[in-house]
Every structure is written in structure tokens, then in C-alpha cells.
Enzyme design. Structure first.
Site, mmCIF file in Angstrom:
data_model
loop_
_atom_site.group_PDB
_atom_site.id
_atom_site.type_symbol
_atom_site.label_atom_id
_atom_site.label_comp_id
_atom_site.label_asym_id
_atom_site.label_seq_id
_atom_site.Cartn_x
_atom_site.Cartn_y
_atom_site.Cartn_z
ATOM 1 N N LYS A 14 -41.613 -34.945 -27.700
ATOM 2 C CA LYS A 14 -42.903 -35.622 -27.885
ATOM 3 C C LYS A 14 -42.890 -36.908 -27.089
ATOM 4 O O LYS A 14 -41.832 -37.514 -26.902
ATOM 5 C CB LYS A 14 -43.120 -35.963 -29.367
ATOM 6 C CG LYS A 14 -44.570 -36.178 -29.727
ATOM 7 C CD LYS A 14 -45.273 -34.840 -29.878
ATOM 8 C CE LYS A 14 -46.644 -34.953 -30.461
ATOM 9 N NZ LYS A 14 -47.079 -33.653 -30.976
HETATM 10 N N1 GLU Z 1 -49.711 -31.587 -29.371
HETATM 11 C C1 GLU Z 1 -49.746 -30.260 -29.883
HETATM 12 C C2 GLU Z 1 -48.861 -30.144 -31.096
HETATM 13 O O1 GLU Z 1 -48.567 -31.119 -31.754
HETATM 14 C C3 GLU Z 1 -49.459 -29.214 -28.813
HETATM 15 C C4 GLU Z 1 -48.121 -29.299 -28.167
HETATM 16 C C5 GLU Z 1 -47.944 -28.352 -27.002
HETATM 17 O O2 GLU Z 1 -48.796 -27.537 -26.761
HETATM 18 O O3 GLU Z 1 -46.904 -28.470 -26.364
HETATM 19 O O4 GLU Z 1 -48.486 -29.070 -31.501
#
Ligand code: GLU
Length: 427
Positions: free
Chosen positions: A117
Site C-alpha cells: 500500500k
Molecule cells: N485500493 C483497492 C483495495 O484496497 C484496490 C487495490 C488494487 O486493486 O490493487 O483493495
């Protein structure tokens, strides 16, 4: 002193720390799995954390330096994967928790990715498009060595979008001297994005709620749904649930919500929000705060905003049959036992909102093949993944006699542990 202590009281600061919430569930699941102590030692920490300072030339001509992070939690099952959020209150602890949740989420739906993240401390509402572009490009350039289709694949999250991903893809590609679409997902369709990706998280929520309805022999028209949030997850989720015939009786944005027990015309309410930037003045509905909205009596509650919405302070007053967690970490660990005692069926975040990363996986696959699927194909494959994962989770919870959240962590940790053991620990 006349104060009474609740038996399972958790200090407030600890309860509000998403990393603590994640870890207490991780520890519980690890214990139930009897996780080997070497695997426990490796899996309880992230693989790598990068902190960057990002100089940006603001429109005023002055330089402002922003702080950003990228946490790569785990690579055991494939490249790290996860969004990037822009917000004034981003912390490394939050990003670390979100990165770990990505690892468990990808494992729950059996997508061959690890977890990561990113976050940048900034106030995106106060920044121009030009400032956001320069911030994004400089942040991307700082990540260049650690991201890539085989390494770590960012995506949108809170306050980032397709445009943000296009800038990252372009910055990365300029340095690589050729176009590398698979370095990010959630791109515009014309730049290697996937059809259905924008709606995928909301659609995934709909699919798992549909399964829960089957389990409890309920049908959409008589099912009252409350949605907290109206962004990519809440807004699209509410819209899709409305189209599927559910009775959405309340919805909110960050400033507050609207409630009508007879049901809200979701397309009209979202159009009102788009046009006026607020639900205020929306006719035929009672206005209420986000805190009040969570306590409305309903069948399905979908918290699809941010972390720490359901806590030891309000869990007792949550009044739904099914809790479908569209957001990441909307429920603190301290609230889990209360919800369980109340008999609320929880579809935990690491399953309920996994539709986004599932279609991100499809996007990455399509980019690498250079062959793009029709939207129906994407949605059908997403449905297959969400339905299978839901049923696997319910079966696992029943077999091990644990709640669904604990089951989700156990399933995920077991999968990551198995792959880690097979690869061996390079120590
Ligand atoms: N931000 C989204 C999540 O928290 C998508 C992450 C992604 O597609 O890599 O799942």
C-alpha cells in the site's frame, strides 16, 4: 471512582490504530492455526517500508515537500499489490495495516499477488490538477526501483483515480524508455485499463451480499440496505444494489447522510450529490450524521468509507443482520466480539471489498497478454471468484467453528504460510 470498566475494554489509542486491529486478528488466527513460530516471525512484519520526501513546485512557484510511503508487506504469492491513497491524515501505521490487508485479501480470493500500500500526506481537495500531477510523478519516480509488473503493482485508493494511475504509468514508462502498462492497474480503459475495473469493488460487494441473501433466504425487494460512503465503493455499490432491486434506505458522503425508510432513488441522489457536491437539500429524505446512519435498523449495512467506523463505542447499537465491509478496516478488533455476540453475520473487508483487486488482477493479465476482454467476461469471472470465495469462507468458518472474520484470516494466513514454507525462508 464511579467509572465502570467494560470487561474487554481496549485503550482508545490502541483501538483506533488500524495496525493493532489487523495484528490482533492476525494473532488470533495464527494461534488457531498453530502457526509455526518461524513462519509467525516472518509473516507478522512487512517485507519492506519506503518513506520518501517529495518536493513539488506548487502553482505559487514555491516548492512544498510532501511525505509519502510505500509499504510492501508480502511477496510470497506473487508481486506485491495495492492502492495508493492521498489524504491529510495518512500515517505509516495505517499504510502498514492496509498493506497487510492487501496480502490477506489477495490470499482470500486466491489471486497470485502479495500485498502493498502507498500513501502521501497531502490535502488533495486544496491542490490543483497541475500540483497533483507533479506530486504523483515525483512520488512515482521515487518508487521506480521498487515497483514494476513483476515487483509491486499500485492501483487507486482513497482520493486517487484513473488519472493518477495514467500519470504513474507514464512516469514509469518514460524512465523505462518504453510503455509498461502493467506497472499499475485501475488505468483508463484506453491506456490498458480493464473494462469493469471502475465498478469492480462495488460489484464485488453486490455479489457477496447476494450470496448472503441466499444463505438467509432473503430477497432483494424486502432487504433494506444502508450504505456509508458514496465514492468508488459506496456510490457504485449502492447504485448496483439499487439496480439489483435492493431497497437502499440510507446513503452518505463524508459530510453526512440521508435516510428514507421507504427507499431512496439512488441514481437521483447520486446525481444530486454530483451536481451540488452534497446530499444536503436532497428532497424526500431525512438528513443525519454518519454516526447516526450506522445505527439505522436495516438488513444489510455496508460501511464503505474509511477505517474505525464501528468501534467498541457503537457496536452495541449496530442494528443489521449482515455487515458487508466495503471499506478497508471499518470495524475495529475491539468491536468484533460485540458484533458476534449480537449475531451479526459479517462479510469481512478482506473478502467483501476484494472485487477491486480481483479485477486489477484481470487487468494485469490482460496487459501482459495484450488482449482485452469484453465487460461481460470480466464481470462473469469476477462473480465466479467472489461467489467461490464467499462459499469457501462460510464452509471454512463452519468446519472450524469460528466467526467469518477469523475464518478469513485463517484461510489467508494458511495460504501465505504454505507458500512461504514451500519456498523456504531465505535466512
Ligand atoms: N485500493 C483497492 C483495495 O484496497 C484496490 C487495490 C488494487 O486493486 O490493487 O483493495
Amino acid at each position: 471512582m464511579a467509572t465502570t470498566m467494560v470487561e474487554d475494554a481496549v485503550p482508545e489509542a490502541k483501538e483506533a490504530n488500524p495496525f493493532e486491529s489487523m495484528m490482533s486478528r492476525f494473532d488470533r488466527a495464527a494461534k488457531l492455526l498453530d502457526l509455526n513460530s518461524d513462519l509467525y516471525a516472518v509473516m507478522r512484519v512487512p517485507n519492506r517500508e519506503l518513506k520518501v520526501y517529495i518536493p513539488v513546485r506548487m502553482d505559487s512557484g514555491r516548492i512544498q515537500v510532501f511525505e509519502g510511503f510505500r509499504v510492501q508487506h508480502n511477496f510470497a504469492r506473487g508481486p506485491a499489490k495495492g492502492g495508493i491513497r492521498y489524504a491529510p491524515d495518512v500515517t505509516i501505521e495505517e499504510v502498514r495495516a492496509l498493506a497487510a490487508w492487501m496480502t490477506w485479501k489477495c490470499a482470500v480470493v486466491n489471486v497470485p499477488f502479495g500485498g502493498a500500500k502507498g500513501g502521501v500526506i497531502c490535502d488533495p481537495w486544496q491542490m490543483s490538477q497541475g500540483e497533483l500531477e507533479r506530486l504523483t510523478r515525483r512520488y512515482a519516480s521515487e518508487l521506480i526501483d521498487i515497483i514494476g509488473p513483476e515487483k509491486d503493482v499500485p492501483a487507486p485508493d482513497m482520493n486517487t483515480n484513473e488519472q493518477t494511475m495514467a500519470w504513474i504509468m507514464d512516469t514509469y514508462s518514460m524512465h523505462a524508455r518504453h510503455t509498461v502498462t502493467a506497472v499499475v492497474t485501475g488505468k483508463p480503459i484506453d491506456l490498458g485499463g480493464s473494462r469493469g475495473r471502475r465498478e469492480a469493488t462495488g460489484r464485488g460487494v453486490l455479489f457477496v451480499v447476494n450470496e448472503a441473501m441466499k444463505k438467509f433466504k432473503m430477497t432483494p425487494p424486502s432487504t433494506r440496505v444502508v450504505v456509508q460512503g458514496s465514492g468508488n465503493v459506496g456510490g457504485i455499490g449502492a447504485q448496483l444494489m439499487h439496480e439489483a432491486g435492493y431497497k437502499v434506505i440510507a446513503i452518505s458522503d463524508m459530510h453526512g447522510g440521508i435516510y428514507n425508510p421507504a427507499g431512496i432513488d439512488i441514481p437521483a441522489a447520486l446525481e444530486h450529490l454530483r451536481a451540488t457536491r452534497s446530499f444536503e437539500e436532497y428532497p424526500n429524505a431525512e438528513r443525519m450524521s454518519n454516526a447516526e446512519l450506522l445505527e439505522i435498523e436495516c438488513d444489510v449495512l455496508v460501511p464503505a468509507a474509511t477505517e474505525n467506523q464501528i468501534t467498541s463505542q457503537n457496536a452495541e447499537r449496530i442494528n443489521c443482520k449482515v455487515l458487508a465491509e466495503g471499506a478497508n478496516g471499518p470495524t475495529t478488533a475491539a468491536a468484533d466480539a460485540i458484533l458476534q455476540r449480537k449475531g451479526i453475520f459479517v462479510i469481512p473487508d478482506i473478502l467483501a471489498n476484494a472485487g477491486g483487486v480481483t479485477v486489477s488482477y484481470f487487468e494485469w493479465v490482460q496487459d501482459r497478454m495484450g488482449y482485452f476482454w469484453k465487460e461481460d467476461v470480466v464481470n462473469e469471472r469476477l462473480q465466479d471468484v467472489m461467489v467461490a470465495s464467499f462459499n469457501e469462507l462460510v464452509k471454512f468458518a463452519e468446519k472450524h467453528n469460528v466467526d467469518t472474520r477469523t475464518a478469513a484470516y485463517m484461510l489467508a494466513i494458511d495460504r501465505v504460510a504454505y507458500d512461504t514454507r514451500m519456498r523456504g525462508i531465505y535466512a
